[in-house]
Motif scaffolding. Structure first.
Motif, PDB file in Angstrom:
ATOM      1  N   MET A  72       0.654  -1.217  -0.080  1.00 39.09           N
ATOM      2  CA  MET A  72      -0.079  -0.145   0.090  1.00 39.09           C
ATOM      3  C   MET A  72       0.750   1.389   0.008  1.00 39.09           C
ATOM      4  N   LEU A  73       2.074   1.250   0.521  1.00 37.43           N
ATOM      5  CA  LEU A  73       3.016   2.327   0.516  1.00 37.43           C
ATOM      6  C   LEU A  73       3.336   2.905  -0.715  1.00 37.43           C
ATOM      7  N   VAL A  74       3.216   1.805  -1.753  1.00 38.44           N
ATOM      8  CA  VAL A  74       3.689   2.386  -3.197  1.00 38.44           C
ATOM      9  C   VAL A  74       2.678   3.298  -3.848  1.00 38.44           C
ATOM     10  N   LEU A  75       1.442   3.109  -3.071  1.00 41.27           N
ATOM     11  CA  LEU A  75       0.261   4.247  -3.635  1.00 41.27           C
ATOM     12  C   LEU A  75       0.344   5.514  -3.037  1.00 41.27           C
ATOM     13  N   ALA A  76       1.095   5.450  -1.921  1.00 44.67           N
ATOM     14  CA  ALA A  76       1.226   7.100  -1.492  1.00 44.67           C
ATOM     15  C   ALA A  76       1.716   8.037  -2.339  1.00 44.67           C
ATOM     16  N   VAL A  77       2.739   7.787  -3.127  1.00 43.70           N
ATOM     17  CA  VAL A  77       2.980   9.073  -4.137  1.00 43.70           C
ATOM     18  C   VAL A  77       2.115   9.446  -5.226  1.00 43.70           C
ATOM     19  N   PRO A  78       1.522   8.705  -6.135  1.00 44.29           N
ATOM     20  CA  PRO A  78       0.495   9.100  -7.067  1.00 44.29           C
ATOM     21  C   PRO A  78      -0.609   9.438  -6.213  1.00 44.29           C
ATOM     22  N   GLY A  79      -0.906   8.892  -4.662  1.00 41.26           N
ATOM     23  CA  GLY A  79      -2.251   9.112  -4.084  1.00 41.26           C
ATOM     24  C   GLY A  79      -1.925  10.785  -3.733  1.00 41.26           C
ATOM     25  N   LEU A  80      -1.070  11.320  -3.240  1.00 44.03           N
ATOM     26  CA  LEU A  80      -0.614  12.432  -2.786  1.00 44.03           C
ATOM     27  C   LEU A  80      -0.860  13.532  -4.061  1.00 44.03           C
ATOM     28  N   PHE A  81      -0.340  13.173  -5.057  1.00 39.25           N
ATOM     29  CA  PHE A  81      -0.599  14.134  -6.396  1.00 39.25           C
ATOM     30  C   PHE A  81      -2.007  14.067  -6.739  1.00 39.25           C
ATOM     31  N   LEU A  82      -2.687  13.106  -6.898  1.00 41.01           N
ATOM     32  CA  LEU A  82      -3.974  13.242  -7.006  1.00 41.01           C
ATOM     33  C   LEU A  82      -4.595  13.938  -5.945  1.00 41.01           C
ATOM     34  N   LEU A  83      -4.439  13.687  -4.666  1.00 37.78           N
ATOM     35  CA  LEU A  83      -5.225  14.413  -3.626  1.00 37.78           C
ATOM     36  C   LEU A  83      -4.862  16.171  -3.915  1.00 37.78           C
ATOM     37  N   LEU A  84      -3.485  16.535  -4.163  1.00 35.97           N
ATOM     38  CA  LEU A  84      -3.265  17.755  -4.451  1.00 35.97           C
ATOM     39  C   LEU A  84      -3.984  18.188  -5.376  1.00 35.97           C
ATOM     40  N   PHE A  85      -3.998  17.516  -6.653  1.00 33.99           N
ATOM     41  CA  PHE A  85      -4.646  17.924  -7.836  1.00 33.99           C
ATOM     42  C   PHE A  85      -6.331  18.290  -7.335  1.00 33.99           C
ATOM     43  N   LEU A  86      -6.923  17.288  -6.843  1.00 37.91           N
ATOM     44  CA  LEU A  86      -8.382  17.342  -6.689  1.00 37.91           C
ATOM     45  C   LEU A  86      -8.813  18.558  -5.474  1.00 37.91           C
ATOM     46  N   ILE A  87      -7.835  18.809  -4.654  1.00 37.52           N
ATOM     47  CA  ILE A  87      -7.787  20.083  -3.695  1.00 37.52           C
ATOM     48  C   ILE A  87      -7.810  21.391  -4.634  1.00 37.52           C
ATOM     49  N   GLY A  88      -6.722  21.247  -5.334  1.00 37.85           N
ATOM     50  CA  GLY A  88      -6.535  22.489  -6.335  1.00 37.85           C
ATOM     51  C   GLY A  88      -7.800  22.842  -7.097  1.00 37.85           C
ATOM     52  N   VAL A  89      -8.410  21.985  -7.409  1.00 32.68           N
ATOM     53  CA  VAL A  89      -9.452  22.203  -8.630  1.00 32.68           C
ATOM     54  C   VAL A  89     -10.610  22.609  -7.608  1.00 32.68           C
ATOM     55  N   LEU A  90     -10.790  22.125  -6.660  1.00 32.70           N
ATOM     56  CA  LEU A  90     -12.013  22.688  -5.734  1.00 32.70           C
ATOM     57  C   LEU A  90     -11.784  24.082  -5.371  1.00 32.70           C
ATOM     58  N   ARG A  91     -10.558  24.287  -5.158  1.00 36.89           N
ATOM     59  CA  ARG A  91     -10.226  25.676  -4.515  1.00 36.89           C
ATOM     60  C   ARG A  91     -10.575  26.849  -5.741  1.00 36.89           C
ATOM     61  N   ASP A  92      -9.802  26.315  -6.884  1.00 42.87           N
ATOM     62  CA  ASP A  92     -10.037  27.281  -8.110  1.00 42.87           C
ATOM     63  C   ASP A  92      -9.275  26.675  -9.300  1.00 42.87           C
ATOM     64  N   ARG A  93     -10.247  26.345 -10.324  1.00 43.54           N
ATOM     65  CA  ARG A  93      -9.562  25.633 -11.332  1.00 43.54           C
ATOM     66  C   ARG A  93      -8.765  26.395 -12.347  1.00 43.54           C
ATOM     67  N   ARG A  94      -8.530  27.476 -11.962  1.00 38.00           N
ATOM     68  CA  ARG A  94      -7.708  28.301 -12.687  1.00 38.00           C
ATOM     69  C   ARG A  94      -6.370  28.496 -12.079  1.00 38.00           C
ATOM     70  N   ARG A  95      -5.753  27.358 -11.986  1.00 35.86           N
ATOM     71  CA  ARG A  95      -4.442  27.397 -11.376  1.00 35.86           C
ATOM     72  C   ARG A  95      -3.397  26.425 -12.035  1.00 35.86           C
ATOM     73  N   PHE A  96      -2.182  26.978 -12.497  1.00 32.41           N
ATOM     74  CA  PHE A  96      -1.131  26.052 -13.238  1.00 32.41           C
ATOM     75  C   PHE A  96      -0.867  25.030 -12.210  1.00 32.41           C
ATOM     76  N   GLY A  97      -0.860  25.392 -10.992  1.00 26.35           N
ATOM     77  CA  GLY A  97      -0.650  24.311  -9.947  1.00 26.35           C
ATOM     78  C   GLY A  97      -1.338  22.986 -10.388  1.00 26.35           C
ATOM     79  N   ASN A  98      -2.430  23.186 -10.650  1.00 27.18           N
ATOM     80  CA  ASN A  98      -3.389  21.821 -10.929  1.00 27.18           C
ATOM     81  C   ASN A  98      -2.869  21.074 -11.984  1.00 27.18           C
ATOM     82  N   ALA A  99      -2.494  21.894 -13.096  1.00 29.80           N
ATOM     83  CA  ALA A  99      -1.770  21.153 -14.105  1.00 29.80           C
ATOM     84  C   ALA A  99      -0.466  20.478 -13.633  1.00 29.80           C
ATOM     85  N   VAL A 100       0.260  21.010 -13.113  1.00 29.80           N
ATOM     86  CA  VAL A 100       1.425  20.369 -12.527  1.00 29.80           C
ATOM     87  C   VAL A 100       1.241  18.885 -11.744  1.00 29.80           C
ATOM     88  N   HIS A 101       0.152  19.145 -10.900  1.00 29.27           N
ATOM     89  CA  HIS A 101      -0.038  18.122 -10.038  1.00 29.27           C
ATOM     90  C   HIS A 101      -0.560  16.820 -10.585  1.00 29.27           C
TER      91      HIS A 101
END
Length: 337
Positions: free
Chosen positions: A1-30
Motif C-alpha cells: 500500500m505504501l507504493v500508492l502514497a506517491v500517486p495518491g498524494l499528487f491526485l489529492l493535491l490536484f483535487l484540492i486545487g481544482v476545488l479551490r480554483d480551477r484557474r491554477r497552473f499548479g493543478n496542471a503540474v499536480h
C-alpha cells in the motif's frame, strides 16, 4: 500500500486545487505528476505479470517517448511550413518550425555524442536533455490541463452570468474584424443567446483598445460587427482602453464591479488562449471562467507554444531557476572531467 502514497498524494493535491480554483497552473503540474507516478504502482507487481506483458510495458516506456519525439518534430516542421504559407513570415508564425528543428538538432547531438564518445559532448547533451525534459513536462501538463479546462468551460457557459466579456485581437487593415476575432464574437453571441433563453439577458462587453496600426479601437469594431448582424446595441458596453489580455480583464472588471457588485461573468476568447486567459482572470481578480471559440487546426501548434511560453515566463523565477540549476550541475560535471 505504501507504493500508492506517491500517486495518491499528487491526485489529492490536484483535487484540492481544482476545488479551490480551477484557474491554477499548479493543478496542471499536480495532474502531470500523478500521471507520471502511476508506473510506480506496477513495479511491485512485475513478478506477477507474464513476460509478454512486461516486454510490452517496457517497449511502451522506452520506445514510445523516442518515437513520439521524432514524429512530433516532423509534424511541427510541417505545421511551421503551413503557418508561413497561410499567415506570413513572423517570429510567432515560425515557433512550431523552430521547435521542430530544435528537437531534431538535439536528437542529432545525442547521436553524435554516442558515436564519438566525447565526455564533454555527453555532458552538454545530458544537460540540454534534462532542461528539455523539464520544459517538455510542463508543456505536456499545460496542454493536458488546458484541454480539460476547455471541456469544463462548456459547463461554465451554461450557468447564469451577468456579463459576457469578449476579448479583442488585432484588426485586419486596422479596421476589419479578423476571422479569429469573429469566432470569439460568434461564441460570445451564442453564450448571450443561451442566457436569454434561460430568462436573463447579460451585458456583453467588447474589450480591446486601439493599436498603433489600427484606425479605431478593437472594442468599437467588435461592437459594430455584432450590431450589424442584429445584436441589440443596448446590451453592449465597450471597453476601449486595453492593450493586453491582462488589461482586457482589469478594465472589464472595473466596469462590471461598478455596474453590479458581486457579478458573475463568462469570458470568451479562442480555445488555444482559454487556459492562459483563465490564469490571468484569477490573478486580476475577475469573478468568472473562460470559454473558447473554434480556431483553425493549423493555427493551434504555434499558438499553443506561444501561450505556454507566456505562462512559463509568468513563473520565470521558479522555471528559469530550475533550468539554471540543471545547467550549473552540468557545468560541475564538465569541470570534473
Amino acid at each position: 500500500m505504501l507504493v500508492l502514497a506517491v500517486p495518491g498524494l499528487f491526485l489529492l493535491l490536484f483535487l484540492i486545487g481544482v476545488l479551490r480554483d480551477r484557474r491554477r497552473f499548479g493543478n496542471a503540474v499536480h495532474l502531470g505528476l500523478f500521471v507520471i507516478s502511476l508506473p510506480v504502482i506496477l513495479f511491485p507487481a512485475r513478478d506477477h505479470l507474464s513476460p509478454v506483458v512486461v516486454v510490452l510495458l517496457a517497449a511502451v516506456v522506452l520506445l514510445a517517448p523516442s518515437l513520439g519525439t521524432l514524429v512530433l518534430a516532423v509534424l511541427l516542421i510541417l505545421n511551421g511550413r503551413t503557418m508561413l504559407r497561410k499567415e506570413g513570415r513572423s517570429l510567432t508564425n515560425l515557433l512550431s518550425l523552430l521547435v521542430g528543428l530544435g528537437i531534431l538538432g538535439l536528437v542529432a547531438l545525442m547521436a553524435q555524442a554516442a558515436l564519438i564518445h566525447s565526455r564533454a559532448l555527453e555532458v552538454l547533451t545530458g544537460t540540454l536533455l534534462l532542461v528539455t525534459a523539464y520544459v517538455s513536462f510542463l508543456f505536456v501538463c499545460f496542454v493536458g490541463y488546458a484541454f480539460l479546462y476547455g471541456r469544463y468551460g462548456r459547463l461554465t457557459a451554461a450557468g447564469k452570468a451577468d456579463f459576457v466579456v469578449v476579448l479583442g485581437s488585432g484588426l485586419i487593415g486596422g479596421s476589419r474584424v479578423s476571422p479569429l476575432l469573429a469566432s470569439r464574437l460568434e461564441r460570445g453571441r451564442a453564450v448571450y443567446e443561451r442566457q436569454v433563453a434561460r430568462g436573463h439577458a447579460p451585458v456583453l462587453i467588447t474589450s480591446g483598445g486601439q493599436g498603433r496600426d489600427e484606425h479605431l479601437p478593437e472594442a468599437h469594431a467588435m461592437a459594430d460587427y455584432l450590431t450589424d448582424r442584429g445584436f441589440p446595441a443596448d446590451r453592449i458596453v465597450r471597453e476601449d482602453r486595453s492593450r493586453t489580455t491582462e488589461e482586457n480583464l482589469t478594465y472589464s472588471r472595473a466596469i462590471m464591479e461598478q455596474a453590479k457588485p458581486g457579478y458573475r461573468c463568462v469570458i470568451v476568447t479562442n480555445n488555444f488562449h482559454a487556459f492562459r486567459a483563465a490564469l490571468l482572470a484569477r490573478s486580476t481578480g475577475v469573478n468568472g471562467q473562460v470559454v473558447g471559440s473554434h480556431t483553425a487546426a493549423y493555427y493551434w501548434p504555434s499558438a499553443t507554444i506561444r501561450e505556454f511560453a507566456a505562462v512559463f515566463l509568468t513563473h520565470k523565477v521558479v522555471n528559469l531557476g530550475v533550468c539554471l540549476l540543471i545547467c550549473l550541475l552540468g557545468l560541475a560535471a564538465w569541470w570534473r572531467l
